[in-house]
Structure formats: structure tokens, C-alpha cells
Enzyme design. Structure first.
Site, PDB file in Angstrom:
ATOM      1  CG  HIS A 104       2.823  -3.486  -0.294  1.00 44.93           C
ATOM      2  ND1 HIS A 104       3.115  -4.183  -1.448  1.00 44.93           N
ATOM      3  CD2 HIS A 104       2.355  -2.283  -0.687  1.00 44.93           C
ATOM      4  CE1 HIS A 104       2.832  -3.437  -2.497  1.00 44.93           C
ATOM      5  NE2 HIS A 104       2.361  -2.273  -2.063  1.00 44.93           N
ATOM      6  CG  ASP A 107       2.196  -7.900   0.615  1.00 44.60           C
ATOM      7  OD1 ASP A 107       1.201  -8.640   0.700  1.00 44.60           O
ATOM      8  OD2 ASP A 107       2.312  -7.018  -0.240  1.00 44.60           O
ATOM      9  CG  ASP A 312       3.702  -6.124 -12.084  1.00 47.99           C
ATOM     10  OD1 ASP A 312       4.140  -5.016 -12.430  1.00 47.99           O
ATOM     11  OD2 ASP A 312       2.735  -6.268 -11.321  1.00 47.99           O
TER      12      ASP A 312
END
Length: 439
Positions: A104, A107, A312
Site C-alpha cells: 500500500h 504503508d 487474516d
């Protein structure tokens, strides 16, 4: 941590040790150079380490703060911390010997006070990535822009009631797409975490869908303008954080792409967690995407059936994965896609090398499942009974019906002439036992 010290204790890249290997830091099934159907196993699986969960998530949850205490997450010089994070990331890429990574924008690089400053930060870290990639094996599977964390996106990005937010998001995506293109990315992802609504009391669904359709069209147009060859990927997700999301599942996304004439340029990035939240299985979502011609890539993780949010976790369930890979291989493989570890180690797994163990375990689980799926396909273990079940549709009458050569009246007359079809067993338990033989 200084430039002369390593974040990880593992000294050398993880190697294949064979099925009898006892070391937890050896692959027992993932022999990257093994040839399956004329292609190396590494080229079939196309593993990618994701930047955000592996290097940015602090170990927090809705009821507690960070547990990992990563050294690059504490300091006043945000760009220095971003560079330190990149050093650790590329060290992990090297130790795991993975072919790809994903990121991202925010990030990889810190947000600035303005979009202009944020884009400058991203380009600077993009330069650093480019330098590191020049002497590394790893390549970019895809990049994306975070259009959900900042408070400006609390009512969505493309679907926001304020066109200025839409415009800001466009600026963010242009920068992320162009950096992805510069780094040779194979795909670009649009993740619409907040493209949805909480209540119809303040929402115009038709208007917001048109906004989203226009936004994706703009991204596609810019992709062609800059010469980016890879597909744009949308990731289906039904809820969390938004209660009603516009990209609910594969079927919903297909309808959206068809309505806005985006099927030629946009495919889907599918995740097991999201399939569960939508009330589907991972295998179902992949099989449907294959059937509709929109399969693109995978976030390889798992959710918890007992929890109603995106946990996740690293994928370790070989039985589930074998059926997933059976669909993928049968459909022609991953093409430009890959297996992105959009997965988090548990917040109690605080040792740096827990990151390595998680990836190694999941890579091995995927490899073992892939080999089982390939063996099932070679033997026709599932495809044979499937073909037999639908054999009538491959016969003369079945083909004539599907080709439009029979009217409703003609079919009715044939049935009235004494047709008496009898049901046949679906053999579910037999087929489940067949799968177990390969595991």
C-alpha cells in the site's frame, strides 16, 4: 537496530529439505524448482509477501494496543523509519526467497501534510525499492493506494458524497499506479474497504454506484495512457469495516463490471476471509470467478469460522487449499496473479522470526495442497466423475438444446412422448473420500 545488525535471527535463506526434514526452517514440500506440468513450482504459486501486515501492523486489536514494538515504528523521522522498514522487508524477501511482494502507498511511505508531500514521499521510497530490486530477486506483484484509513475516507473514497474527496482519492491512486508501473508491477489493486454505506437514511445507492463506476473507469483510462499492461484488480468483500459494501462477492463484482463496461480491463483478487464473510467458501468464489472469466489473483490467508471479522491468519488448511488449487489449475493457473500473503501473525507471536515461521509454514501448506491438486487432475479423480455427471449435455440432444435448436414446444412434445428420466446419485461422500486419498 542499526545498519550492521539483523532484525531476524535466521541467518540464511530457507531451503528445500524434503519431506523428512525436521527443521522448522526448511521447506518439506515447497521445492521451487520442481517441474509440474512443464512449469516450475515457484512459477505456479507466485508467492508474494505483503508489506502492510508483515511490517506495518503493530499487533493491535479492537481491545488492545500494539504488542510487536517494531523499531521502525517509533521515532520522529518518518522517512528514516520508512527506509529502515524497507531494509527489514527486503531482508525477509531474501530469507524467504520469494519472487514477489505487494504494498500500500501509505504503508510504504508516510503521509505528508498535503497530497503533494505524500506523493513525494512515495516516489522517494519507490526510488529506494527500485534500487533494492536491482540487486534482488523479488519483483512487484501489485501496488495499491490506501483509500480507507484516513478520516477523510470515513464515508468512502470514490463513493463519498463530497466530490473533493473523490478528487483527492484520484490523486492518490494516480501516484500509486504510476509507482507500480515504474517498478514493473504485474497488476494494480483497487481495494474499496469503505466503498459502501452504514444506513440508507443518508445514502443514494444509485448515485454512489455511478461514482464508483466512473472512478474505476478513470483508473483504467490512466492505465492505458501510461502504458501499464497488467490488469486492474478489485477485491470482493461483503462487510467490515462498512456494513453494506458494493463489492460484496464475485457475483456482485461481475454485475458491477458488466454494467460499467469494465470486464476487459478489470479482474478480481479473491480472499478466503472475504468469502467466509459473504457466506461462501473460498473454492466457490474462485470457481465462480473462473466461470465468469474474471479470476485474477489471490490473497492467501484464512479466517476463523467462529469470528465475524477479518482475522487474516496464515493459510494452513491443506484440505481446503487443495480444492482451491484444483480450481486454479483447472482454470489455467494464475497468469499475472499470485498468492499474496495478506496475513498477520497473531498478536502474541512477538518474536521477529515468527514472521519467518508463518510464511514458511503457509508456503509449505500451499505447496503440499498444490501437489495434491495436480495429482488429482492428472488422475481425473474429480474431473472424470464430473464429466460423467454432465455427459448428457455433451450428447446430441443436450448440445442441440444449448445451441437454440429446440423450442420450448419441441422439448415439451418430447417429454410428453413418454420421457421418464430417473435421478442418479451425486456421490458426494464418495468424492469427499477421493479427495482425502490425495492428502
Amino acid at each position: 537496530m542499526t545498519a550492521s545488525t539483523s532484525f531476524f535471527q535466521t541467518p540464511a535463506p530457507i531451503a528445500y529439505g524434503g519431506a523428512e526434514a525436521n527443521s522448522p526452517l526448511a521447506f518439506r514440500w515447497y521445492d521451487k524448482d520442481r517441474i509440474i506440468a512443464g512449469k516450475r513450482l515457484e512459477d505456479h504459486l507466485r508467492f508474494a509477501v505483503c508489506y502492510w501486515h508483515s511490517f506495518c501492523w503493530p499487533g493491535s486489536d479492537p481491545f488492545g494496543g500494539e504488542t510487536f514494538l517494531r523499531p521502525w515504528q517509533h521515532g520522529s523521522d518518518l522517512m528514516a523509519m520508512a527506509r529502515a522498514k524497507a531494509d527489514v522487508a527486503f531482508e525477509l524477501f531474501r530469507l524467504l526467497d520469494v519472487p514477489f511482494f505487494t504494498f500500500h502507498d501509505v504503508d510504504a511511505a508516510p503521509e505528508g501534510a498535503t497530497l503533494k508531500e505524500s506523493v513525494a514521499n512515495l516516489n522517494a521510497i519507490g526510488d529506494l525499492f527500485e534500487q533494492k530490486m536491482a540487486s534482488a530477486k523479488v519483483r512487484l506483484l501489485w501496488g495499491t493506494a490506501n483509500l480507507f484509513s484516513h478520516r477523510r475516507y470515513m464515508a468512502g473514497a470514490a463513493t463519498n458524497p463530497d466530490p473533493d474527496v473523490f478528487t483527492y482519492a484520484a490523486g492518490q491512486v494516480r501516484a500509486a499506479l504510476e509507482v507500480t508501473h515504474r517498478l514493473g508491477g504485474a497488476n494494480y489493486v483497487l481495494w474499496g474497504g469503505r466503498e459502501g454505506y452504514e444506513t440508507l437514511l443518508n445514502t443514494d445507492i444509485g448515485r454512489e454506484l455511478d461514482q464508483l463506476g466512473r472512478f474505476v473507469s478513470l483508473v483504467v483510462e490512466h492505465k492505458h495512457k501510461i502504458g501499464f499492461k497488467g490488469p486492474i484488480l478489485i477485491e470482493p468483500k461483503p462487510k467490515e469495516p462498512t456494513k453494506h459494501q458494493y463489492d460484496f462477492d464475485v457475483a456482485t463484482c461481475y454485475g458491477f463490471l458488466k454494467r460499467y463496461d469494465l470486464l476487459n480491463d478489470v479482474k478480481l483478487n479473491i480472499e478466503q476471509n472475504h468469502a467466509i464473510l459473504a457466506g461462501h467458501s473460498f473454492q466457490h468464489e474462485i470457481a465462480l470467478a473462473q466461470a465468469l472469466g474474471v479470476f485474477g489473483s489471490i490473497d492467501i490467508n484464512r479466517g476463523d469460522d467462529l469470528l465475524g471479522w477479518d482475522t487474516d491468519q496464515f493459510a494452513m488448511n491443506t484440505s481446503e487449499l487443495a480444492l482451491v488449487f484444483h480450481e486454479i489449475i483447472k482454470g489455467g493457473g494464475l497468469a499475472t496473479g499470485g498468492l499474496n500473503f495478506d496475513a498477520k501473525i497473531r498478536r502474541q507471536s512477538i518474536d521477529p522470526d515468527d514472521l519467518i515461521h508463518a510464511h514458511v509454514g503457509s508456503m509449505d501448506a500451499c505447496a503440499r495442497a498444490f501437489l495434491a491438486a495436480a495429482d488429482m487432475l492428472d488422475a481425473g479423480a474429480l474431473t472424470g466423475p464430473l464429466a460423467e455427471r454432465y455427459a448428457g449435455w455433451d450428447g446430441e440432444e443436450g448440445k442441440a438444446i444449448l445451441a437454440g435448436q429446440r423450442s420450448l414446444a419441441a422439448l415439451a412434445d418430447r417429454a410428453m412422448a413418454g420421457l421418464d428420466p430417473q435421478p442418479r446419485s451425486g456421490r458426494q461422500e464418495y468424492l469427499e473420500s477421493v479427495v482425502n486419498r490425495y492428502l
